[in-house]
Structures are given as C-alpha cells and as structure tokens.
Write a protein that holds these residues in place. Structure first.
Motif, short mmCIF file in Angstrom:
data_model
loop_
_atom_site.label_atom_id
_atom_site.label_comp_id
_atom_site.label_asym_id
_atom_site.label_seq_id
_atom_site.Cartn_x
_atom_site.Cartn_y
_atom_site.Cartn_z
N ASP A 1 -15.51 -97.32 3.23
CA ASP A 1 -14.40 -98.46 3.08
C ASP A 1 -13.52 -98.26 1.69
O ASP A 1 -12.50 -98.69 1.43
CB ASP A 1 -14.88 -99.98 2.95
CG ASP A 1 -15.45 -100.22 4.13
OD1 ASP A 1 -14.81 -99.73 5.48
OD2 ASP A 1 -16.22 -101.31 4.42
N ILE B 1 -6.64 -94.67 0.64
CA ILE B 1 -6.95 -96.19 0.26
C ILE B 1 -5.87 -96.72 1.44
O ILE B 1 -5.97 -97.80 2.12
CB ILE B 1 -6.51 -96.59 -0.87
CG1 ILE B 1 -7.65 -96.17 -2.10
CG2 ILE B 1 -6.42 -98.20 -1.09
CD1 ILE B 1 -7.51 -96.45 -3.20
N THR C 1 -9.75 -101.54 -9.20
CA THR C 1 -10.08 -100.13 -8.60
C THR C 1 -11.09 -99.83 -7.74
O THR C 1 -11.42 -98.83 -7.29
CB THR C 1 -10.17 -99.15 -9.88
OG1 THR C 1 -11.26 -100.01 -10.84
CG2 THR C 1 -8.68 -99.02 -10.67
N GLY C 2 -11.98 -100.90 -7.32
CA GLY C 2 -12.96 -100.75 -6.58
C GLY C 2 -14.21 -100.66 -7.14
O GLY C 2 -15.39 -100.46 -6.37
N LYS C 3 -14.51 -101.35 -8.54
CA LYS C 3 -15.56 -101.24 -8.94
C LYS C 3 -16.80 -102.43 -8.26
O LYS C 3 -17.72 -102.04 -7.84
CB LYS C 3 -15.81 -101.93 -10.45
CG LYS C 3 -14.83 -100.96 -11.37
CD LYS C 3 -14.52 -101.17 -12.60
CE LYS C 3 -13.85 -102.51 -13.01
NZ LYS C 3 -12.39 -102.07 -12.56
#
Ligand SMILES: Nc1ncnc2c1ncn2[C@@H]1O[C@H](COP(=O)(O)OP(=O)(O)OP(=O)(O)O)[C@@H](O)[C@H]1O
Length: 406
Positions: free
Chosen positions: A152, A330, A196-198
């Motif tokens: 994902d 993304i 940012t997806g942390k």
C-alpha cells in the motif's frame, strides 16, 4: 436534634354510682374542662410539629438544591501526589499548582499516590477518577492488526527496506541477532515532511510481523494529558509488554523531545519529565522482549540530541516527499479502486504534482472522484483530476493558472 414533646396525660373520669345527679354533673364539667385543656396542649404540640415539619422540608429543599449545584458545578482534575498525615498533596492539571488538601476518610482508603482525582473550588478531593484506563484508552490507540501492507506504500523502497531490517528482522529473527552477537537497533526514528507515509510504514511493519500496533501522539501528551505525560509513557511501555509482540509508535515525538529551551516554565518542566521517562524506558528496553519502538517527526531540527544517542533512537530514516516515480505509484495505489477513464495518464499527473506528499496525492484522487460525483458520472476523467489539482493548489494558497495533463 430536638426531641418530640411528651403527650399530656389523659384525664380520667371517676363517676361514683353513689353520686347525686348534681355531683355527677359537676364531675363531668370538670372532666370536660380537663379534656379541653389537653386538647389545647395537643393542638399546640400539633402546631409546633407542623411548623417543625415545614422547617425540615425547607432544609431538605435547600440540601437538594446544594446537592444539585455540587453535582453540576465543574470540578478540576488533579493528581494526588503524596498522602501525608496532614492530608493529601494534590497537583492541579493545567497550572501545576500544588496544594495540601483534605479528603474524606472513605476516599482516603481508596486513594494512592499518582491517582487522578477531581477537586472542587476549595481543592478538596471529591472523586477518585479511573485514571489509568481512562487516560490510557484516550491517549493510546491500540490496533491488534493494522491493515496497511508494504504494497500500500508508494515509493519509499529504500525506507521500507531499512525499517524491515531494523524492526521486522529483530522481531522475527531474534536468534540470528543473538548468534551474531549484536543488539538490534533500539529505536527507529522516521523523519520527514507531513503526510509522507511514516505512520503507514510503522503500521505495515506491525501488520507484517503480527505485532500489536500501539500509537501515541506526542502533541496530545503535552496538550491534552497535562500532568500525566510521564505516567502515560510508563503505561505505554507496560501496555506494549502486555501485548507482545508489539510496535510502539510515537508520532510527533518533537512535542516531548524538543531541545531544552532557556525558559523554565512549569510546562517545560512537565515536558522534560515526560521525555526523561521516555529515555529511561528506552534505556531499560533491552530486557523487554518483543517490543520495537518507532517514532516520527516533521521537525527533526528541533529534537534534543539526547534521544538520538546509541541505545535510544539510533536508526534514523528520512522519509521525504515522493519523487516522480513514487508519485505515480502512489496515484496508482489510490486510484486502484476507482473507475478511471481509459485515457487517464497517471504519469502526466505525477509530472504536475512536484512537491506533493503522499497524503496530498491521496486527497487529489478523492477530490477528482468528488468532481465526477458532482457531475453525476461514475467514471473519473482527466478533467476531474485537472479540476481537483486546481482546487487543491488553490486552497494551498499557490497561484494557479489553467492546468492540463498531456
Ligand atoms: N508513500 C505513500 N504511499 C501511499 N499513500 C501514502 C503515502 N504517504 C502518504 N500516503 C497517504 O497519506 C495518508 C497519511 O499518511 P501517513 O499518516 O502515513 O503520513 P505521516 O508521514 O505519518 O504524516 P504525519 O507526519 O502528518 O503524521 C495515508 O493514510 C495515505 O493515504
């Protein structure tokens, strides 16, 4: 309390059969007078009782009103810091004022130092709050199996590899580390711009390792749970050890681990205590078994270097905004369940979205879908993306001209 007055004696009527009618009449008259007297006394007593009953009713009304006010008036939250022979030392949350106050003997029996309590205007302890479960539940999000997978996450291949190495490997391959004779990294710090997806990375690694994901936001610790930060940090590690294997994720760690400032306000002292607790938990971390800790920040520059020492957050991973390829991936991920028009070029959209974070790309896709819905269409077109991009950059305050994806 006043006692009820005793009842007057009941007058007796003694009529002798030998009495003449005149004597009987006289005796009856006397008896009648006595009865009248008793009647007067009883009437007086009745009046007194009635007036006392009215007084008591007034008192009951008054107490009921006071009780209602007590129930509805606001109480302050404090922590019972110390139980002494003179009373209880409580510290009010918010202003950190410490006072020695009273507590009823009944509450005193249940009270322990560290408990959360409610105090009234005169600081006396009114109720014992269920601090631990209450604040724990509010401050920590526990998710036994987060649904995010590595697939994902768009871009971030290198970051994913590093997180897996530092977090996943020690959890699933602990013996290997033992055999080689090295300690796995203690804590991983993900740093980079917002969205940012942390968090996704931390959730994905929890999912992959079947670990419980326990999230706590640093900002909430200092803004919402004032006075309880240190205790909640302790609880956080305790909770994790109850749910092993577990991944602790501390978001916005800068809120509790910012560089020390010159000012010595009580707020700073409180934040400092929370950070010290975190450091001491991390220092005693090795024996904790299958718990890994990941923190995230958008403000790496603000961090107190003490938290980056070996044995603490000693693996730093930068999570930047996605590059062009990352953006396209993304967009693919966030449009995979959408009905897109055949001619849509996600590559062209990626070209136009320089500096977009993953979160912004996700909302771009949603916004494009909204334009289609507004138009009562079920297929999302390139034009919807163009409108969405214009809308998003517009609300970001940037100058926008006509945008076209070729
Ligand atoms: N690399 C990515 N791949 C796919 N989606 C992403 C990515 N980055 C962000 N997103 C989208 O943005 C949302 C927010 O991402 P996430 O919470 O992981 O960001 P974050 O870096 O933790 O942000 P913050 O620093 O603001 O807490 C995600 O739920 C996802 O929809």
């Amino acid at each position: 309390m006043s006692r009820s007055p005793s009842l007057p004696d009941r007058p007796r009527l003694d009529l002798d059969p030998e009495m003449s009618p005149a004597e009987r009449l006289e005796a009856l008259r006397e008896h009648f007078l006595k009865l009248e007297q008793v009647n007067d006394e009883l009437t007086d007593q009745l009046d007194a009782a009635e007036s006392r009953r009215d007084d008591l009713r007034d008192q009951v009304d008054q107490l009921e009103r006071e009780n209602e006010t007590l129930k509805t008036s606001s109480l302050y939250i404090a922590t019972a810091e110390e139980l002494t022979d003179e009373g209880v030392v409580v510290k009010q949350h918010g202003n950190n004022q410490e006072v020695l106050t009273e507590v009823s003997p009944q509450l005193r029996e249940e009270l322990e130092a560290g408990d959360r309590v409610a105090i009234n205007d005169s600081f006396s302890v009114q109720t014992l709050l269920e601090a631990e479960t209450d604040a724990r539940a509010q401050a920590m999000q526990v998710n036994s199996s987060p649904e995010v997978t590595y697939d994902d996450i768009g871009g971030l291949e290198e970051q994913t590899r590093e997180v897996r190495e530092a977090v996943e490997e020690p959890l699933i391959n602990a013996e290997q580390f033992a055999e080689v004779g090295i300690d796995p990294p203690s804590g991983v710090l993900l740093h980079g711009p917002p969205g940012t997806g942390k968090t996704m990375l931390a959730k994905a690694v929890a999912n992959e390792t079947d670990a419980t994901f326990i999230k706590m936001a640093g900002s909430e610790l200092v803004q919402k749970f004032i006075g309880e930060g240190a205790r909640l940090v302790r609880d956080l590690f305790e909770l994790a050890s109850e749910h092993e294997p577990a991944i602790i994720f501390i978001d916005e760690i800068d809120a509790i681990a910012a560089k020390r400032t010159e000012s010595k306000t009580s707020g700073d002292a409180e934040v400092q205590r929370t950070m010290m607790q975190l450091l001491s938990e991390m220092d005693g971390f090795e024996d904790r078994g299958e718990i890994r800790i990941i923190a995230a920040t958008n403000r790496f520059d603000m961090l107190d270097r003490a938290i980056l020492r070996p044995g603490r957050f000693d693996r730093l991973i930068e999570v930047p905004n996605p590059d062009r390829e990352g953006r396209e991936r993304i967009l693919e991920i966030h449009t995979q369940d959408m009905s897109l028009a055949d001619d849509i070029g996600l590559g062209a959209i990626a070209d136009q979205t320089d500096d977009f974070s993953g979160a912004e790309l996700a909302s771009l896709a949603t916004e494009a879908g909204m334009f289609a819905i507004r138009d009562e269409r079920t297929t999302v077109t390139t034009e919807d993306f163009e409108d969405a991009l214009e809308k998003i950059t517009d609300t970001d305050g940037e100058e926008t001209g006509p945008i076209a994806f070729y």
